[in-house]
Design a protein around this motif. Structure first.
Motif, PDB file in Angstrom:
ATOM      1  N   THR A  82     -91.993  85.399 -61.549  1.00  0.00           N
ATOM      2  CA  THR A  82     -91.832  86.641 -60.811  1.00  0.00           C
ATOM      3  C   THR A  82     -92.532  86.450 -59.475  1.00  0.00           C
ATOM      4  OG1 THR A  82     -91.824  87.954 -62.834  1.00  0.00           O
ATOM      5  CG2 THR A  82     -92.303  89.112 -60.775  1.00  0.00           C
ATOM      6  N   ILE A  83     -91.812  86.590 -58.404  1.00  0.00           N
ATOM      7  CA  ILE A  83     -92.376  86.239 -57.099  1.00  0.00           C
ATOM      8  C   ILE A  83     -93.223  87.361 -56.523  1.00  0.00           C
ATOM      9  CG2 ILE A  83     -90.544  84.612 -56.521  1.00  0.00           C
ATOM     10  CD1 ILE A  83     -89.295  86.788 -54.782  1.00  0.00           C
ATOM     11  N   SER A  84     -94.295  86.970 -55.853  1.00  0.00           N
ATOM     12  CA  SER A  84     -95.058  87.908 -55.031  1.00  0.00           C
ATOM     13  C   SER A  84     -94.737  87.679 -53.563  1.00  0.00           C
ATOM     14  CB  SER A  84     -96.564  87.734 -55.262  1.00  0.00           C
ATOM     15  OG  SER A  84     -96.997  86.456 -54.837  1.00  0.00           O
ATOM     16  N   GLU A  85     -94.236  86.473 -53.262  1.00  0.00           N
ATOM     17  CA  GLU A  85     -93.915  86.141 -51.879  1.00  0.00           C
ATOM     18  C   GLU A  85     -92.904  85.011 -51.857  1.00  0.00           C
ATOM     19  OE1 GLU A  85     -96.425  84.715 -47.922  1.00  0.00           O
ATOM     20  OE2 GLU A  85     -97.441  85.684 -49.595  1.00  0.00           O
ATOM     21  N   VAL A  86     -91.937  85.100 -50.961  1.00  0.00           N
ATOM     22  CA  VAL A  86     -90.975  84.013 -50.785  1.00  0.00           C
ATOM     23  C   VAL A  86     -90.622  83.917 -49.314  1.00  0.00           C
ATOM     24  CG1 VAL A  86     -89.046  85.557 -51.365  1.00  0.00           C
ATOM     25  CG2 VAL A  86     -88.705  83.078 -51.402  1.00  0.00           C
ATOM     26  N   LYS A  87     -90.661  82.696 -48.796  1.00  0.00           N
ATOM     27  CA  LYS A  87     -90.340  82.446 -47.396  1.00  0.00           C
ATOM     28  C   LYS A  87     -89.507  81.177 -47.301  1.00  0.00           C
ATOM     29  CE  LYS A  87     -94.679  84.407 -45.649  1.00  0.00           C
ATOM     30  NZ  LYS A  87     -95.898  84.133 -44.857  1.00  0.00           N
ATOM     31  N   GLU A  88     -88.547  81.181 -46.414  1.00  0.00           N
ATOM     32  CA  GLU A  88     -87.726  79.990 -46.251  1.00  0.00           C
ATOM     33  C   GLU A  88     -88.396  79.020 -45.290  1.00  0.00           C
ATOM     34  OE1 GLU A  88     -83.588  80.542 -45.386  1.00  0.00           O
ATOM     35  OE2 GLU A  88     -83.189  78.395 -45.657  1.00  0.00           O
ATOM     36  N   ILE A  89     -88.440  77.758 -45.701  1.00  0.00           N
ATOM     37  CA  ILE A  89     -88.963  76.689 -44.856  1.00  0.00           C
ATOM     38  C   ILE A  89     -87.785  76.069 -44.122  1.00  0.00           C
ATOM     39  CG2 ILE A  89     -90.267  74.529 -44.804  1.00  0.00           C
ATOM     40  CD1 ILE A  89     -91.429  75.277 -47.534  1.00  0.00           C
ATOM     41  N   VAL A  90     -87.893  75.957 -42.825  1.00  0.00           N
ATOM     42  CA  VAL A  90     -86.804  75.406 -42.028  1.00  0.00           C
ATOM     43  C   VAL A  90     -86.511  73.980 -42.484  1.00  0.00           C
ATOM     44  CG1 VAL A  90     -86.038  74.806 -39.708  1.00  0.00           C
ATOM     45  CG2 VAL A  90     -87.402  76.854 -40.062  1.00  0.00           C
ATOM     46  N   ALA A  91     -85.239  73.688 -42.734  1.00  0.00           N
ATOM     47  CA  ALA A  91     -84.837  72.376 -43.238  1.00  0.00           C
ATOM     48  C   ALA A  91     -83.545  71.940 -42.561  1.00  0.00           C
ATOM     49  CB  ALA A  91     -84.681  72.417 -44.753  1.00  0.00           C
ATOM     50  N   TYR A  92     -83.087  70.761 -42.915  1.00  0.00           N
ATOM     51  CA  TYR A  92     -81.920  70.162 -42.272  1.00  0.00           C
ATOM     52  C   TYR A  92     -80.644  70.579 -43.011  1.00  0.00           C
ATOM     53  CZ  TYR A  92     -80.536  66.837 -38.656  1.00  0.00           C
ATOM     54  OH  TYR A  92     -80.041  66.266 -37.507  1.00  0.00           O
ATOM     55  N   ASP A  93     -80.256  69.851 -44.043  1.00  0.00           N
ATOM     56  CA  ASP A  93     -79.035  70.175 -44.781  1.00  0.00           C
ATOM     57  C   ASP A  93     -79.298  70.941 -46.066  1.00  0.00           C
ATOM     58  OD1 ASP A  93     -77.251  69.002 -42.996  1.00  0.00           O
ATOM     59  OD2 ASP A  93     -77.532  67.015 -43.878  1.00  0.00           O
ATOM     60  N   ASP A  94     -80.553  70.957 -46.530  1.00  0.00           N
ATOM     61  CA  ASP A  94     -80.903  71.644 -47.763  1.00  0.00           C
ATOM     62  C   ASP A  94     -81.422  73.048 -47.446  1.00  0.00           C
ATOM     63  OD1 ASP A  94     -80.312  69.249 -49.101  1.00  0.00           O
ATOM     64  OD2 ASP A  94     -82.389  68.559 -48.960  1.00  0.00           O
ATOM     65  N   ARG A  95     -81.772  73.797 -48.493  1.00  0.00           N
ATOM     66  CA  ARG A  95     -82.456  75.081 -48.329  1.00  0.00           C
ATOM     67  C   ARG A  95     -83.745  74.994 -49.150  1.00  0.00           C
ATOM     68  NH1 ARG A  95     -78.793  79.174 -46.916  1.00  0.00           N
ATOM     69  NH2 ARG A  95     -80.626  80.497 -46.549  1.00  0.00           N
ATOM     70  N   ASN A  96     -84.872  75.186 -48.493  1.00  0.00           N
ATOM     71  CA  ASN A  96     -86.176  75.099 -49.141  1.00  0.00           C
ATOM     72  C   ASN A  96     -86.904  76.424 -48.995  1.00  0.00           C
ATOM     73  OD1 ASN A  96     -85.678  72.359 -49.631  1.00  0.00           O
ATOM     74  ND2 ASN A  96     -86.622  71.734 -47.710  1.00  0.00           N
ATOM     75  N   PHE A  97     -87.576  76.858 -50.070  1.00  0.00           N
ATOM     76  CA  PHE A  97     -88.260  78.144 -50.061  1.00  0.00           C
ATOM     77  C   PHE A  97     -89.674  77.994 -50.611  1.00  0.00           C
ATOM     78  CE2 PHE A  97     -83.752  78.811 -50.389  1.00  0.00           C
ATOM     79  CZ  PHE A  97     -83.491  79.827 -49.467  1.00  0.00           C
ATOM     80  N   PHE A  98     -90.640  78.429 -49.822  1.00  0.00           N
ATOM     81  CA  PHE A  98     -92.010  78.497 -50.320  1.00  0.00           C
ATOM     82  C   PHE A  98     -92.150  79.779 -51.127  1.00  0.00           C
ATOM     83  CE2 PHE A  98     -96.190  80.463 -49.805  1.00  0.00           C
ATOM     84  CZ  PHE A  98     -96.957  79.540 -50.492  1.00  0.00           C
ATOM     85  N   VAL A  99     -92.690  79.648 -52.343  1.00  0.00           N
ATOM     86  CA  VAL A  99     -92.834  80.827 -53.205  1.00  0.00           C
ATOM     87  C   VAL A  99     -94.232  80.870 -53.806  1.00  0.00           C
ATOM     88  CG1 VAL A  99     -90.384  80.901 -53.772  1.00  0.00           C
ATOM     89  CG2 VAL A  99     -91.919  79.614 -55.245  1.00  0.00           C
ATOM     90  N   LYS A 100     -94.709  82.077 -53.985  1.00  0.00           N
ATOM     91  CA  LYS A 100     -95.942  82.302 -54.742  1.00  0.00           C
ATOM     92  C   LYS A 100     -95.592  83.245 -55.873  1.00  0.00           C
ATOM     93  CE  LYS A 100     -99.940  81.651 -53.110  1.00  0.00           C
ATOM     94  NZ  LYS A 100    -101.301  81.688 -52.500  1.00  0.00           N
ATOM     95  N   GLU A 101     -96.130  82.952 -57.050  1.00  0.00           N
ATOM     96  CA  GLU A 101     -95.794  83.778 -58.210  1.00  0.00           C
ATOM     97  C   GLU A 101     -96.770  84.935 -58.351  1.00  0.00           C
ATOM     98  OE1 GLU A 101     -96.129  81.743 -61.955  1.00  0.00           O
ATOM     99  OE2 GLU A 101     -97.688  80.407 -61.208  1.00  0.00           O
ATOM    100  N   ASP A 102     -96.279  86.005 -58.945  1.00  0.00           N
ATOM    101  CA  ASP A 102     -97.101  87.180 -59.207  1.00  0.00           C
ATOM    102  C   ASP A 102     -98.020  86.867 -60.386  1.00  0.00           C
ATOM    103  OD1 ASP A 102     -98.205  89.633 -59.798  1.00  0.00           O
ATOM    104  OD2 ASP A 102     -96.336  90.745 -59.501  1.00  0.00           O
ATOM    105  N   SER A 103     -99.293  86.766 -60.104  1.00  0.00           N
ATOM    106  CA  SER A 103    -100.257  86.385 -61.147  1.00  0.00           C
ATOM    107  C   SER A 103    -100.450  87.477 -62.187  1.00  0.00           C
ATOM    108  CB  SER A 103    -101.610  86.041 -60.508  1.00  0.00           C
ATOM    109  OG  SER A 103    -102.109  87.153 -59.779  1.00  0.00           O
ATOM    110  N   ASN A 104     -99.932  88.693 -61.907  1.00  0.00           N
ATOM    111  CA  ASN A 104    -100.068  89.791 -62.866  1.00  0.00           C
ATOM    112  C   ASN A 104     -99.020  89.730 -63.970  1.00  0.00           C
ATOM    113  OD1 ASN A 104    -102.236  91.074 -61.446  1.00  0.00           O
ATOM    114  ND2 ASN A 104    -100.738  91.797 -59.941  1.00  0.00           N
ATOM    115  N   VAL A 105     -98.051  88.851 -63.810  1.00  0.00           N
ATOM    116  CA  VAL A 105     -96.976  88.749 -64.800  1.00  0.00           C
ATOM    117  C   VAL A 105     -97.155  87.462 -65.604  1.00  0.00           C
ATOM    118  CG1 VAL A 105     -94.490  88.623 -65.167  1.00  0.00           C
ATOM    119  CG2 VAL A 105     -95.401  90.007 -63.296  1.00  0.00           C
ATOM    120  N   LYS A 106     -97.224  87.603 -66.899  1.00  0.00           N
ATOM    121  CA  LYS A 106     -97.403  86.448 -67.764  1.00  0.00           C
ATOM    122  C   LYS A 106     -96.184  85.541 -67.700  1.00  0.00           C
ATOM    123  CE  LYS A 106     -98.341  85.169 -72.580  1.00  0.00           C
ATOM    124  NZ  LYS A 106     -98.487  85.656 -73.968  1.00  0.00           N
ATOM    125  N   ASN A 107     -96.411  84.236 -67.572  1.00  0.00           N
ATOM    126  CA  ASN A 107     -95.314  83.275 -67.502  1.00  0.00           C
ATOM    127  C   ASN A 107     -95.648  82.062 -68.360  1.00  0.00           C
ATOM    128  OD1 ASN A 107     -93.244  81.555 -66.913  1.00  0.00           O
ATOM    129  ND2 ASN A 107     -93.803  81.239 -64.774  1.00  0.00           N
TER     130      ASN A 107
END
Length: 417
Positions: A82-107
């Motif tokens: 469960t994400i708390s934050e998601v941001k796209e990292i600039v890339a060439y032909d791929d799509r990359n996303f920096f994500v941080k998970e919500d620590s309040n949700v058990k995983n």
């Protein structure tokens, strides 16, 4: 454009929420994944059976077509995040996303949680056909981690695999999750002679670690970004509108074929990183000093089995661009050969490798920008790159070997490194 740890990011969303369903229902997630994904164990799915040797063709747009809601769904279904934050990292032909998970949700799906976050990588449609190569990259990252090389660690998904193939807006794309390495990026810090030398040393250590790594996928893997593919650039030269620059590109390709590619059988080959550039090097400040040193390396998507001299030539190109000085490439080079000596007969080919990589980067940057005109990352080397190519090819080709050797020697005799 936002920045996170000095990496260019596009802000997509920042949210915290708790899902209504129980996250310890891992069995349910496993069933979902079995239905929607390929097995991700290094064997190709039926729809991914294209030949590994496929190269990008003019007119092709292979970039994944992904919406923000796709990212959230993939992370939740494949990794229980469960994400708390998601941001796209600039890339060439791929799509990359920096994500941080919500620590309040058990995983329960991720055994060891990375406090720094993760990078969700969605591969372009061409590379997604090469599942054995994706497996090779994951195995390489695990191998290097065991050999004290700081690089992203792959994270297993709900089925226990290190990747899956997902249907996204009509296309099949490989999806992976890697641990994020915190730190500053090479291009955001001052490029000193010390850092150039240390970069050479670091790449030499990386290549020494890779020397004994093997994977069957590398025996047939080919991409347009390998220096062996430089002749294929001729079909993309129409994007270079300046006639003088196009002429230089033609000359470089011809010379590279005649002087370098003709000698391929006699060259030392091994698995190489293939893209050791300012965007892929994580640095950190030396304690109690103003200097920086290399912490780790990222982005192994251009790894290949190639002549070792190609690894050095590619890296040397970007070091010169960052230093904005042809001569200081000799400092990087001296750092490399101090730990991994190269035969003189191959060192003399470096200038052609540098010129070929410049043409490769400049031409493909222009081409891809015609497909995605809002992605300025594609033009990052253009202004400096054309000037450097002209200077190297028209003014310095005859004496550059001596210039690099003397600059490296001078640095070694006048500094404590």
């Amino acid at each position: 454009m936002e920045q996170w740890n000095n990496v260019e990011l596009t802000n997509m969303s920042k949210k915290s929420y708790t899902l209504n369903h129980a996250y310890d229902a891992a069995e349910k997630l496993n069933k979902e994944n079995t239905a929607k994904s390929s097995n991700g164990n290094g064997t190709s799915a039926d729809e991914s059976a294209a030949a590994d040797g496929d190269l990008l063709k003019p007119g092709s747009d292979v970039r994944p077509k992904v919406e923000p809601e796709d990212v959230e769904s993939l992370l939740r279904r494949l990794y229980g995040i469960t994400i708390s934050e998601v941001k796209e990292i600039v890339a060439y032909d791929d799509r990359n996303f920096f994500v941080k998970e919500d620590s309040n949700v058990k995983n329960p799906l991720i055994v060891t949680h990375c406090p720094h976050g993760y990078v969700l990588k969605i591969l372009n449609s061409l590379d997604s056909k090469k599942e054995d190569f994706v497996d090779a990259q994951n195995q390489m990252l695990i191998y290097l981690g065991k050999h004290s090389v700081k690089c992203p660690r792959p994270v297993a998904n709900a089925t226990g695999k290190y990747y899956s193939v997902e249907r996204l807006n009509g296309n099949s794309n490989v999806v992976r999750l890697l641990e994020f390495i915190p730190g500053e990026i090479f291009h955001q810090v001052p490029v000193t002679k010390h850092l150039l030398y240390r970069s050479g040393e670091y790449l030499a250590r990386l290549d020494r670690a890779l020397k004994n790594f093997t994977h069957q996928a590398y025996e047939t893997h080919k991409t347009l970004w390998m220096l062996q593919s430089v002749p294929e650039l001729r079909q993309f030269l129409y994007v270079v509108k300046d006639q003088e620059l196009r002429l230089i590109c033609d000359e470089v390709i011809d010379a590279f074929e005649a002087k370098v590619l003709s000698q391929l059988p006699s060259m030392e080959h091994q698995i190489i990183h293939g893209d050791f550039n300012e965007q892929n090097i994580v640095v950190e400040q030396v304690p109690n000093q103003t200097e920086y040193t290399i912490k780790g390396v990222i982005d192994f998507g251009d790894t290949s089995k190639s002549p070792l001299i190609f690894e050095i030539g590619i890296a040397l190109t970007y070091m010169i661009l960052q230093a904005n000085d042809l001569a200081n490439g000799g400092i990087f080079l001296s750092g490399y050969i101090s730990l991994n000596p190269i035969e003189n007969s191959e060192l003399t080919l470096l200038k052609y490798c540098v010129a070929a990589r410049l043409v490769q980067s400049l031409v493909m940057g222009l081409y891809t920008h015609t497909l995605h005109p809002t992605n300025e990352y594609l033009l990052v080397t253009q202004e400096k790159g054309w000037k450097l190519l002209q200077k190297l090819w028209r003014e310095s080709l005859g004496d550059i070997d001596e210039l690099w050797a003397s600059t490296g020697h001078q640095y070694l005799t006048q500094s404590n490194k």
